[in-house]
Design an enzyme around this catalytic site. Structure first.
Site, PDB file in Angstrom:
ATOM      1  CB  ALA A 169      -0.935   0.000   1.205  1.00 11.88           C
ATOM      2  CG  ASP A 170       3.051   2.582   3.416  1.00 12.15           C
ATOM      3  OD1 ASP A 170       2.653   3.723   3.665  1.00 12.15           O
ATOM      4  OD2 ASP A 170       2.932   1.634   4.213  1.00 12.15           O
ATOM      5  CG  MET A 171       6.677   0.158  -1.140  1.00 10.20           C
ATOM      6  SD  MET A 171       8.016   1.344  -0.843  1.00 10.20           S
ATOM      7  CE  MET A 171       9.362   0.550  -1.677  1.00 10.20           C
TER       8      MET A 171
END
Length: 402
Positions: A169-171
């Protein structure tokens, strides 16, 4: 002579922490942008306290903040707030990932700062976005991965879903931020104005679904994707298989690849079986096909022998590599995906690179991530503060360094 990297001359203010925002700005730095990492005293970005550690240095922070200058400023102090306003006024891009509304209270919301800098591209990253019933809720990548339905379709049927062990999700949100920022900068060329980019971890994870959502909506709710374990029932043969010394993946879901795999594991008779010549037939008869593949892989000497035979047959496959194998893979070396930096305290360090390659620009090894407040003085001088003013800000704690 090599041309400058594409974003050379673009100034980015990174007022973010942990991962999505720092990864976004690290990517912009790799494309040539001048990125200033702004942190709060006395501890700075929480990523500094996230392992793996060598001494007091976090590999997590070093990886996501390479290529940046470091500023640590107390925005509660009047001079600190003024410094930040000047800094944003000088910038092309501002990146933040605080809870919606938090920066507005500090006078750093988009509506406020864009009055002084109408060309500013202001990128906000949050768990759920700036609008909607969940907008005020906190969240991390794990929360978005669970909420998005992605976790519900991985793992072994009947067992709790596993963690991804990679921050999808972050990347994914970070790289969407790179695309959106570059698009906004391009749009500014004709409009003269920047804009506010609103990115949500949850949105980005939902957008990643390549099959599950469409299967549900286009079937009128009849098709609900679930855990399938080590292969994909709708794409036979496409999955993970066991060999004597490890595991490998085989991707023979395309008709031609299947026929080549069938000839390898079962001879001309299996390759000629017309029941399996199309995806629908293979999927319908997967309980007959998969045991044949499993028997073949376990009968080979090892994973390497399996992959070698599959390569020779023209069937896409790969070993399930461990991290040590990845780091020492000659393909990774050829692509410069592990870079070596000279750290002033740690000496030689090796960290993952970014996958950007431009034909007109030679790739550079970025500077190591900054120590807390490392570039306070040079940044303040650049913004027009006098040495006396800077000394006073250091003395009263407005500017902080470790």
């Amino acid at each position: 002579m090599n041309k400058p990297l594409p974003l050379t001359g673009i100034r980015v203010i990174d007022y973010s922490h942990f991962l999505a925002g720092p990864f976004l700005s690290r990517s912009l730095a790799a494309m040539g942008a001048d990125v200033i990492k702004v942190e709060r005293p006395p501890l700075g970005d929480a990523g500094r306290r996230h392992g793996y550690f060598v001494g007091d240095h976090s590999g997590y922070f070093l990886q996501q903040n390479m290529g940046k200058e470091g500023l640590c400023v107390d925005l509660r102090q009047p001079q600190g707030a003024e410094l930040m306003r000047r800094l944003i006024k000088s910038a092309d891009v501002f990146v933040e990932n605080y809870r919606p509304g938090a920066l507005k209270k500090l006078g750093l919301g988009y509506e406020t700062v864009s009055k002084d800098n109408p060309g500013l591209v202001y990128c906000s990253i949050s768990a759920y976005g700036q609008t909607g019933p969940y907008s005020s809720r906190p969240g991390f990548g794990l929360i978005a991965e669970a909420m998005s339905g992605a976790m519900s379709i991985i793992g072994v049927p009947g067992e709790a879903p596993p963690l991804f062990r990679m921050p999808l999700a972050d990347m994914y949100t970070g790289i969407h931020g790179v695309a959106a920022v570059c698009a906004a900068l391009f749009g500014r060329q004709s409009s003269g104005r920047g804009q506010h980019i609103d990115l949500a971890l949850y949105d980005c994870m939902v957008s990643m679904h390549d099959f599950a959502v469409q299967a549900y909506t286009m079937s009128g709710g009849k098709e609900l994707p679930v855990q399938t374990g080590h292969d994909m029932p709708d794409s036979t043969v496409y999955g993970v298989f066991t060999a004597r010394d490890g595991h490998l993946v085989i991707a023979a879901q395309v008709d031609e690849a299947w026929i080549r795999l069938a000839r390898l594991i079962g001879g001309d008779a299996l390759a000629a079986d017309t029941r399996f010549h199309h995806a629908a037939g293979r999927n319908a008869n997967r309980e007959e096909i998969l045991p044949l593949v499993r028997q073949w892989t376990i009968a080979q000497e090892n994973v390497a022998a399996c992959v070698r035979a599959l390569d020779e047959a023209g069937v896409p496959s790969a070993p399930v590599q461990t991290i040590d194998q990845v780091v020492n893979d000659p393909q990774i070396a050829a692509r410069r995906m592990i870079i070596e930096q000279d750290h002033p305290v740690l000496g030689k360090i090796r960290l993952p690179n970014l996958p950007f390659n431009f034909s007109e620009s030679e790739p550079l090894t970025p500077r190591v991530a900054p120590e807390l407040g490392q570039h306070n003085r040079t940044i303040a001088v650049d913004l027009g503060f006098t040495e006396t003013e800077i000394d006073a800000m250091i003395a009263n704690g407005t500017l902080y360094s470790a």
